[in-house]
Design an enzyme around this catalytic site. Sequence first.
Site, short mmCIF file in Angstrom:
data_model
loop_
_atom_site.label_atom_id
_atom_site.label_comp_id
_atom_site.label_asym_id
_atom_site.label_seq_id
_atom_site.Cartn_x
_atom_site.Cartn_y
_atom_site.Cartn_z
N LYS A 14 0.79 -1.24 0.00
CA LYS A 14 0.00 0.00 0.00
C LYS A 14 0.82 1.29 0.00
O LYS A 14 0.35 2.32 -0.48
CB LYS A 14 -0.95 -0.02 1.20
CG LYS A 14 -2.14 -0.91 0.97
CD LYS A 14 -3.31 -0.09 0.56
CE LYS A 14 -4.29 -0.83 -0.28
NZ LYS A 14 -5.44 0.00 -0.63
N ASP A 60 -8.79 0.01 6.43
CA ASP A 60 -8.95 -1.26 7.14
C ASP A 60 -7.62 -1.67 7.75
O ASP A 60 -7.51 -2.75 8.33
CB ASP A 60 -9.43 -2.34 6.17
CG ASP A 60 -10.90 -2.17 5.83
OD1 ASP A 60 -11.68 -1.90 6.74
OD2 ASP A 60 -11.25 -2.30 4.64
C1 LIG Z 1 -3.36 -5.93 1.47
C2 LIG Z 1 -4.38 -5.39 0.55
N1 LIG Z 1 -4.56 -5.99 -0.63
C3 LIG Z 1 -5.49 -5.55 -1.50
C4 LIG Z 1 -6.28 -4.47 -1.19
C5 LIG Z 1 -7.32 -4.04 -2.18
O1 LIG Z 1 -7.03 -2.83 -2.77
P1 LIG Z 1 -8.20 -1.91 -3.33
O2 LIG Z 1 -8.97 -1.41 -2.12
O3 LIG Z 1 -7.51 -0.84 -4.06
O4 LIG Z 1 -9.07 -2.75 -4.18
C6 LIG Z 1 -6.11 -3.82 0.03
C7 LIG Z 1 -6.92 -2.64 0.38
O5 LIG Z 1 -6.83 -2.08 1.44
C8 LIG Z 1 -5.14 -4.29 0.93
O6 LIG Z 1 -4.94 -3.73 2.14
#
Ligand SMILES: Cc1ncc(COP(=O)(O)O)c(C=O)c1O
Length: 331
Positions: A14, A60
Amino acid sequence: VKDESNRFGLPAFKILGPSWAIPKILSQRFGLPLREFARFDTIRRRLAEVGKITLACATDGNHGRAVAFMGRMLGLPTRVYVPDGTSTARIQAVESEGATVVVGGTYEEAIERAAAELEDNGLLIQDNAWEGYEEIPRLIVEGYSTMLWEIEDHFRSLRAPDPTHVVVQVGVGSLADAVVRHYRRRGLGQPPVIICVEPVKAACLLTSVRAGEVVKIGGWQNSIMAGLNCAIPSAISFPLLRRYVDCFMSVEDDRAREAMCELAAEGIVAGETGAAGLAGLLELVRGRHNLASAGWLGLDHTSRVLLFNTEGATDPASFTHIVGRSPDTIR
Ligand SMILES: Cc1ncc(COP(=O)(O)O)c(C=O)c1O
């Protein structure tokens, strides 16, 4: 598997969003070229001229930690809003970066509160868009593309063939947006099949695609794939995903647990959200109701599937409970 369990010492991909979006937006605010905002020390010096700017976001977990990390690096106070039910480990991880954490409501309510309580010269760094709030999420999607160019470089250096399928997990869809922009760009020889995976408990993209427009799903999004617990897809990403993604699917939490164990057996530490892409693939090739879908998507033993382990063990106790081993014994 593109393993993002460690990026700048953080256990998720992220940081690629805020580390690009924040300097870019600051350079615009100051009316100066981006190159003047390429280093933490020069940004700090510029910021000293204008007094404190507060960073705020809802999360989150992983996005908030990334924003808090940037706040710490730039010496900016940072406030991070998390929904009720966020695990203590994830809250402490955000606090460990020096941010203040505010707990309450759903993820969407946390966003509303982050926006409502923002100071006049504060910056809301959100990784999803709605009408009137689009610039920063767009930059965050751009930042995520780093990961895709790294994959490209790596495949080239190995002279490896391109993937035939790309499976990506979806919360609000910004990550999938970056994937689609990369693998649907002009001039790409044989574009891969793109598959988006959400938790059954938080399938807002799948529901919106079925409805033909962005919809907010009801209920409480409480999947163990915490990073994907969203009720509304990003307004800027939805049209693109709807048009260019080949398959939208959802998986039960048990598939994520199974995928975490499979990845651990290969020496990869994947948290619940990190394993979600593999959970989708396993559902397609093992799920009784989805075997036919695997056929339609051309998935077979010759397929080369690209997955993203987007997070490591962001909740180590939960990881140990699910996998039966602590994260530091893997590898
Ligand atoms: C570890 C991780 N993978 C994938 C995602 C998904 O990303 P997006 O919200 O851009 O779809 C998130 C979103 O917070 C995440 O924390």
